[in-house]
Write a protein that holds these residues in place. Sequence first.
Motif, mmCIF file in Angstrom:
data_model
loop_
_atom_site.group_PDB
_atom_site.id
_atom_site.type_symbol
_atom_site.label_atom_id
_atom_site.label_comp_id
_atom_site.label_asym_id
_atom_site.label_seq_id
_atom_site.Cartn_x
_atom_site.Cartn_y
_atom_site.Cartn_z
ATOM 1 N N PRO A 1 0.805 -1.235 0.000
ATOM 2 C CA PRO A 1 0.000 0.000 0.000
ATOM 3 C C PRO A 1 0.835 1.281 0.000
ATOM 4 C CG PRO A 1 -0.923 -1.600 1.513
ATOM 5 C CD PRO A 1 0.408 -2.139 1.103
ATOM 6 N N SER A 2 2.065 1.188 0.526
ATOM 7 C CA SER A 2 2.919 2.379 0.585
ATOM 8 C C SER A 2 3.329 2.853 -0.804
ATOM 9 C CB SER A 2 4.176 2.086 1.411
ATOM 10 O OG SER A 2 3.848 1.762 2.745
ATOM 11 N N ILE A 3 3.325 1.944 -1.776
ATOM 12 C CA ILE A 3 3.718 2.320 -3.131
ATOM 13 C C ILE A 3 2.729 3.317 -3.720
ATOM 14 C CG2 ILE A 3 4.088 1.448 -5.479
ATOM 15 C CD1 ILE A 3 5.100 -1.128 -4.255
ATOM 16 N N TYR A 4 1.458 3.226 -3.280
ATOM 17 C CA TYR A 4 0.438 4.130 -3.810
ATOM 18 C C TYR A 4 0.640 5.566 -3.342
ATOM 19 C CZ TYR A 4 -2.100 0.074 -5.541
ATOM 20 O OH TYR A 4 -2.458 -1.054 -6.234
ATOM 21 N N ARG A 5 1.538 5.783 -2.398
ATOM 22 C CA ARG A 5 1.870 7.151 -2.010
ATOM 23 C C ARG A 5 2.712 7.833 -3.087
ATOM 24 N NH1 ARG A 5 4.084 5.896 4.125
ATOM 25 N NH2 ARG A 5 2.143 4.989 4.973
ATOM 26 N N HIS A 6 3.328 7.006 -3.917
ATOM 27 C CA HIS A 6 4.232 7.532 -4.947
ATOM 28 C C HIS A 6 3.671 7.399 -6.365
ATOM 29 C CE1 HIS A 6 7.390 7.713 -1.852
ATOM 30 N NE2 HIS A 6 6.942 6.526 -1.460
ATOM 31 N N PHE A 7 2.822 6.381 -6.584
ATOM 32 C CA PHE A 7 2.255 6.135 -7.908
ATOM 33 C C PHE A 7 0.777 5.774 -7.785
ATOM 34 C CE2 PHE A 7 6.773 5.087 -8.290
ATOM 35 C CZ PHE A 7 7.128 5.818 -9.411
ATOM 36 N N ASP A 8 -0.001 6.151 -8.802
ATOM 37 C CA ASP A 8 -1.435 5.869 -8.785
ATOM 38 C C ASP A 8 -1.739 4.384 -8.916
ATOM 39 O OD1 ASP A 8 -1.900 8.574 -8.570
ATOM 40 O OD2 ASP A 8 -2.152 8.865 -10.725
ATOM 41 N N GLY A 9 -0.884 3.674 -9.621
ATOM 42 C CA GLY A 9 -1.138 2.256 -9.838
ATOM 43 C C GLY A 9 -0.085 1.650 -10.739
ATOM 44 N N ARG A 10 -0.302 0.411 -11.114
ATOM 45 C CA ARG A 10 0.688 -0.320 -11.896
ATOM 46 C C ARG A 10 0.929 0.294 -13.269
ATOM 47 N NH1 ARG A 10 1.371 -4.815 -15.242
ATOM 48 N NH2 ARG A 10 2.988 -6.288 -14.578
ATOM 49 N N ASP A 11 -0.132 0.732 -13.939
ATOM 50 C CA ASP A 11 0.038 1.340 -15.259
ATOM 51 C C ASP A 11 0.911 2.589 -15.196
ATOM 52 O OD1 ASP A 11 -1.430 -0.618 -16.446
ATOM 53 O OD2 ASP A 11 -3.225 0.599 -16.787
ATOM 54 N N THR A 12 0.750 3.361 -14.141
ATOM 55 C CA THR A 12 1.562 4.563 -13.969
ATOM 56 C C THR A 12 3.025 4.198 -13.779
ATOM 57 O OG1 THR A 12 -0.312 5.669 -12.905
ATOM 58 C CG2 THR A 12 1.849 6.679 -12.637
ATOM 59 N N ILE A 13 3.276 3.147 -13.022
ATOM 60 C CA ILE A 13 4.651 2.691 -12.801
ATOM 61 C C ILE A 13 5.275 2.236 -14.118
ATOM 62 C CG2 ILE A 13 6.080 0.922 -11.690
ATOM 63 C CD1 ILE A 13 4.121 1.008 -9.338
ATOM 64 N N VAL A 14 4.518 1.471 -14.895
ATOM 65 C CA VAL A 14 5.031 0.977 -16.181
ATOM 66 C C VAL A 14 5.398 2.149 -17.089
ATOM 67 C CG1 VAL A 14 4.465 -0.308 -18.269
ATOM 68 C CG2 VAL A 14 3.733 -1.176 -16.046
ATOM 69 N N ALA A 15 4.490 3.100 -17.235
ATOM 70 C CA ALA A 15 4.735 4.244 -18.123
ATOM 71 C C ALA A 15 5.911 5.085 -17.636
ATOM 72 C CB ALA A 15 3.476 5.099 -18.226
ATOM 73 N N GLU A 16 5.968 5.304 -16.329
ATOM 74 C CA GLU A 16 7.053 6.116 -15.769
ATOM 75 C C GLU A 16 8.391 5.388 -15.879
ATOM 76 O OE1 GLU A 16 7.839 9.712 -13.143
ATOM 77 O OE2 GLU A 16 6.596 9.160 -14.851
ATOM 78 N N ALA A 17 8.380 4.074 -15.685
ATOM 79 C CA ALA A 17 9.615 3.291 -15.801
ATOM 80 C C ALA A 17 10.149 3.362 -17.220
ATOM 81 C CB ALA A 17 9.365 1.841 -15.401
ATOM 82 N N TYR A 18 9.249 3.250 -18.207
ATOM 83 C CA TYR A 18 9.693 3.356 -19.588
ATOM 84 C C TYR A 18 10.206 4.755 -19.876
ATOM 85 C CZ TYR A 18 10.002 3.757 -24.563
ATOM 86 O OH TYR A 18 10.479 4.015 -25.813
#
Length: 252
Positions: A79-96
Amino acid sequence: MANASTAPRAGSDAEGASTLAPRLRAADQLRTYVNTVDWSHMTYRRQQILEAFVELASTIGYESVTMRALGERVGVKAPSIYRHFDGRDTIVAEAYRWHFYRFASALLEAVDRAGDVEEYWNALIGVHVRRQLESPENDMWDILLAGDRIAGFLPSDMRDEYRAWLRLYEQMHEAAVRELGYGSTDVGKFAKIVVKIFDTVGEWCDWDGTERGMQLCIAQAIAISRALLAVDVDGAPAGAGAKARPLRRLPI
Protein backbone atom coordinates in the motif's frame (compact mmCIF):
# COMPACT_ATOMS: atom_id res chain seq x y z
CA MET A 1 17.08 16.19 -12.27
CA ALA A 2 19.35 17.75 -14.88
CA ASN A 3 18.12 18.02 -18.43
CA ALA A 4 19.63 16.03 -21.26
CA SER A 5 22.95 17.26 -22.60
CA THR A 6 22.94 20.90 -23.61
CA ALA A 7 26.62 21.24 -24.54
CA PRO A 8 27.26 24.08 -27.01
CA ARG A 9 28.06 22.97 -30.55
CA ALA A 10 29.52 24.84 -33.46
CA GLY A 11 26.87 26.54 -35.58
CA SER A 12 24.06 26.03 -33.06
CA ASP A 13 23.60 29.65 -31.99
CA ALA A 14 20.77 31.83 -33.27
CA GLU A 15 22.81 33.27 -36.16
CA GLY A 16 23.96 29.86 -37.37
CA ALA A 17 20.76 27.94 -36.74
CA SER A 18 19.70 28.08 -40.38
CA THR A 19 22.97 26.43 -41.47
CA LEU A 20 23.08 23.83 -38.70
CA ALA A 21 24.05 20.42 -40.05
CA PRO A 22 21.08 18.04 -40.48
CA ARG A 23 22.50 15.61 -37.91
CA LEU A 24 22.71 18.39 -35.31
CA ARG A 25 19.18 19.57 -36.06
CA ALA A 26 17.99 15.99 -35.56
CA ALA A 27 19.83 15.80 -32.24
CA ASP A 28 18.28 19.09 -31.13
CA GLN A 29 14.80 17.78 -31.95
CA LEU A 30 15.41 14.82 -29.66
CA ARG A 31 16.87 17.12 -27.01
CA THR A 32 13.79 19.35 -27.10
CA TYR A 33 11.48 16.35 -26.76
CA VAL A 34 13.47 14.84 -23.90
CA ASN A 35 13.57 18.09 -21.96
CA THR A 36 9.77 18.46 -21.99
CA VAL A 37 9.68 15.92 -19.14
CA ASP A 38 10.17 17.39 -15.66
CA TRP A 39 12.10 15.00 -13.41
CA SER A 40 12.06 17.25 -10.35
CA HIS A 41 9.53 14.84 -8.80
CA MET A 42 11.96 11.92 -9.05
CA THR A 43 12.60 11.21 -5.37
CA TYR A 44 14.90 8.46 -4.18
CA ARG A 45 11.93 6.24 -3.31
CA ARG A 46 10.24 6.73 -6.70
CA GLN A 47 13.45 5.86 -8.47
CA GLN A 48 13.83 2.78 -6.26
CA ILE A 49 10.35 1.60 -7.22
CA LEU A 50 10.92 2.18 -10.93
CA GLU A 51 14.24 0.36 -10.94
CA ALA A 52 12.73 -2.49 -8.91
CA PHE A 53 9.94 -2.83 -11.46
CA VAL A 54 12.41 -3.00 -14.36
CA GLU A 55 14.60 -5.52 -12.53
CA LEU A 56 11.65 -7.75 -11.64
CA ALA A 57 10.08 -7.51 -15.09
CA SER A 58 13.42 -8.47 -16.64
CA THR A 59 13.78 -11.54 -14.43
CA ILE A 60 10.32 -12.91 -13.61
CA GLY A 61 8.33 -11.38 -16.48
CA TYR A 62 6.22 -8.27 -16.95
CA GLU A 63 2.90 -9.90 -16.06
CA SER A 64 4.33 -11.41 -12.86
CA VAL A 65 5.27 -8.08 -11.27
CA THR A 66 2.73 -7.30 -8.55
CA MET A 67 2.56 -4.41 -6.11
CA ARG A 68 3.38 -6.88 -3.35
CA ALA A 69 6.49 -8.04 -5.22
CA LEU A 70 7.55 -4.44 -5.74
CA GLY A 71 7.03 -3.65 -2.09
CA GLU A 72 9.11 -6.62 -1.01
CA ARG A 73 11.92 -5.62 -3.36
CA VAL A 74 12.16 -2.03 -2.03
CA GLY A 75 11.41 -2.97 1.58
CA VAL A 76 7.97 -1.41 2.04
CA LYS A 77 4.41 -2.71 2.26
CA ALA A 78 2.52 -2.74 -1.03
CA PRO A 79 0.00 0.00 0.00
CA SER A 80 2.92 2.38 0.58
CA ILE A 81 3.72 2.32 -3.13
CA TYR A 82 0.44 4.13 -3.81
CA ARG A 83 1.87 7.15 -2.01
CA HIS A 84 4.23 7.53 -4.95
CA PHE A 85 2.25 6.14 -7.91
CA ASP A 86 -1.44 5.87 -8.78
CA GLY A 87 -1.14 2.26 -9.84
CA ARG A 88 0.69 -0.32 -11.90
CA ASP A 89 0.04 1.34 -15.26
CA THR A 90 1.56 4.56 -13.97
CA ILE A 91 4.65 2.69 -12.80
CA VAL A 92 5.03 0.98 -16.18
CA ALA A 93 4.74 4.24 -18.12
CA GLU A 94 7.05 6.12 -15.77
CA ALA A 95 9.61 3.29 -15.80
CA TYR A 96 9.69 3.36 -19.59
CA ARG A 97 9.93 7.17 -19.64
CA TRP A 98 12.86 7.02 -17.19
CA HIS A 99 14.53 4.31 -19.26
CA PHE A 100 14.09 6.40 -22.43
CA TYR A 101 15.40 9.53 -20.71
CA ARG A 102 18.62 7.84 -19.61
CA PHE A 103 19.17 6.31 -23.07
CA ALA A 104 18.55 9.63 -24.80
CA SER A 105 20.79 11.52 -22.36
CA ALA A 106 23.69 9.12 -23.00
CA LEU A 107 23.07 9.39 -26.74
CA LEU A 108 23.03 13.19 -26.80
CA GLU A 109 26.13 13.40 -24.63
CA ALA A 110 27.97 11.14 -27.08
CA VAL A 111 26.90 12.89 -30.30
CA ASP A 112 27.60 16.31 -28.80
CA ARG A 113 31.25 15.26 -28.54
CA ALA A 114 31.36 14.17 -32.20
CA GLY A 115 33.53 16.40 -34.37
CA ASP A 116 32.07 15.31 -37.71
CA VAL A 117 29.43 13.07 -39.23
CA GLU A 118 31.60 9.94 -39.08
CA GLU A 119 32.14 10.38 -35.35
CA TYR A 120 28.43 11.14 -34.96
CA TRP A 121 27.48 7.91 -36.74
CA ASN A 122 29.94 5.89 -34.67
CA ALA A 123 28.57 7.51 -31.51
CA LEU A 124 24.98 6.59 -32.43
CA ILE A 125 25.92 2.96 -32.87
CA GLY A 126 28.34 2.87 -29.94
CA VAL A 127 25.74 4.08 -27.43
CA HIS A 128 23.08 1.69 -28.76
CA VAL A 129 25.38 -1.34 -28.63
CA ARG A 130 26.79 -0.48 -25.20
CA ARG A 131 23.42 0.05 -23.56
CA GLN A 132 21.96 -3.02 -25.23
CA LEU A 133 24.75 -5.23 -23.89
CA GLU A 134 25.21 -3.63 -20.47
CA SER A 135 21.53 -3.21 -19.57
CA PRO A 136 19.36 -6.37 -19.75
CA GLU A 137 16.21 -4.28 -19.37
CA ASN A 138 16.64 -3.10 -22.95
CA ASP A 139 15.68 -6.57 -24.15
CA MET A 140 12.71 -6.57 -21.79
CA TRP A 141 11.38 -3.30 -23.21
CA ASP A 142 11.97 -4.49 -26.78
CA ILE A 143 9.97 -7.67 -26.14
CA LEU A 144 7.25 -5.80 -24.28
CA LEU A 145 6.77 -3.22 -27.01
CA ALA A 146 6.87 -5.87 -29.74
CA GLY A 147 4.14 -7.81 -27.90
CA ASP A 148 2.07 -4.65 -27.56
CA ARG A 149 2.05 -4.24 -31.34
CA ILE A 150 0.12 -7.51 -31.48
CA ALA A 151 -2.01 -7.45 -28.34
CA GLY A 152 -2.25 -3.72 -27.56
CA PHE A 153 -2.07 -4.10 -23.77
CA LEU A 154 0.08 -1.08 -22.87
CA PRO A 155 -1.35 2.33 -21.90
CA SER A 156 -1.99 4.39 -25.04
CA ASP A 157 0.11 7.34 -23.84
CA MET A 158 3.09 5.05 -23.36
CA ARG A 159 2.63 3.67 -26.86
CA ASP A 160 2.47 7.21 -28.28
CA GLU A 161 5.63 8.21 -26.42
CA TYR A 162 7.45 5.17 -27.73
CA ARG A 163 6.51 6.00 -31.31
CA ALA A 164 7.58 9.62 -30.90
CA TRP A 165 10.92 8.64 -29.34
CA LEU A 166 11.62 5.99 -31.97
CA ARG A 167 10.85 8.40 -34.81
CA LEU A 168 13.21 11.04 -33.41
CA TYR A 169 15.91 8.42 -32.90
CA GLU A 170 15.52 7.13 -36.45
CA GLN A 171 15.70 10.69 -37.78
CA MET A 172 19.16 11.04 -36.24
CA HIS A 173 20.27 8.01 -38.26
CA GLU A 174 18.59 9.30 -41.42
CA ALA A 175 20.30 12.69 -41.15
CA ALA A 176 23.71 11.08 -40.68
CA VAL A 177 23.16 8.71 -43.63
CA ARG A 178 22.38 11.64 -45.92
CA GLU A 179 25.44 13.57 -44.73
CA LEU A 180 27.58 10.51 -45.36
CA GLY A 181 26.51 10.73 -48.99
CA TYR A 182 23.93 7.98 -49.27
CA GLY A 183 20.97 10.10 -50.32
CA SER A 184 20.04 7.73 -53.14
CA THR A 185 19.03 4.96 -50.73
CA ASP A 186 15.74 4.72 -48.84
CA VAL A 187 17.16 6.25 -45.68
CA GLY A 188 13.95 5.80 -43.68
CA LYS A 189 13.88 2.09 -44.31
CA PHE A 190 17.62 1.83 -43.71
CA ALA A 191 17.33 3.55 -40.31
CA LYS A 192 14.67 1.07 -39.20
CA ILE A 193 16.81 -1.87 -40.33
CA VAL A 194 19.90 -0.58 -38.51
CA VAL A 195 18.03 0.02 -35.26
CA LYS A 196 16.49 -3.46 -35.35
CA ILE A 197 19.84 -5.12 -36.03
CA PHE A 198 21.50 -3.44 -33.08
CA ASP A 199 18.55 -4.21 -30.82
CA THR A 200 19.65 -7.84 -31.23
CA VAL A 201 23.40 -7.31 -30.76
CA GLY A 202 23.44 -9.69 -27.79
CA GLU A 203 22.47 -12.52 -30.13
CA TRP A 204 25.29 -12.07 -32.65
CA CYS A 205 28.13 -10.53 -30.62
CA ASP A 206 29.41 -12.66 -27.75
CA TRP A 207 30.45 -9.92 -25.32
CA ASP A 208 32.86 -11.21 -22.65
CA GLY A 209 32.06 -8.46 -20.16
CA THR A 210 35.30 -6.50 -20.71
CA GLU A 211 35.76 -3.04 -22.19
CA ARG A 212 37.97 -4.52 -24.90
CA GLY A 213 35.19 -6.95 -25.76
CA MET A 214 32.69 -4.07 -25.82
CA GLN A 215 34.87 -2.13 -28.26
CA LEU A 216 35.10 -5.20 -30.49
CA CYS A 217 31.30 -5.50 -30.55
CA ILE A 218 30.95 -1.80 -31.35
CA ALA A 219 33.54 -2.06 -34.14
CA GLN A 220 31.67 -5.04 -35.61
CA ALA A 221 28.39 -3.12 -35.44
CA ILE A 222 29.88 -0.11 -37.22
CA ALA A 223 31.37 -2.35 -39.91
CA ILE A 224 27.98 -4.03 -40.41
CA SER A 225 26.26 -0.66 -40.75
CA ARG A 226 28.74 0.55 -43.34
CA ALA A 227 28.42 -2.69 -45.30
CA LEU A 228 24.65 -2.22 -45.35
CA LEU A 229 25.07 1.31 -46.62
CA ALA A 230 26.75 -0.05 -49.74
CA VAL A 231 23.56 -1.88 -50.75
CA ASP A 232 20.23 -0.35 -51.73
CA VAL A 233 17.72 -1.67 -49.20
CA ASP A 234 15.24 -2.27 -52.02
CA GLY A 235 17.58 -4.86 -53.52
CA ALA A 236 19.52 -3.04 -56.22
CA PRO A 237 23.21 -2.03 -55.99
CA ALA A 238 23.64 1.43 -54.49
CA GLY A 239 23.56 4.23 -57.03
CA ALA A 240 26.06 6.94 -57.76
CA GLY A 241 27.22 8.86 -54.73
CA ALA A 242 26.71 5.90 -52.39
CA LYS A 243 30.35 4.86 -52.19
CA ALA A 244 31.32 4.36 -48.57
CA ARG A 245 34.06 6.41 -47.02
CA PRO A 246 36.88 4.39 -45.43
CA LEU A 247 35.81 3.33 -41.97
CA ARG A 248 37.82 4.83 -39.15
CA ARG A 249 39.18 2.16 -36.86
CA LEU A 250 38.14 2.31 -33.22
CA PRO A 251 40.79 2.09 -30.47
CA ILE A 252 40.69 -1.41 -29.02
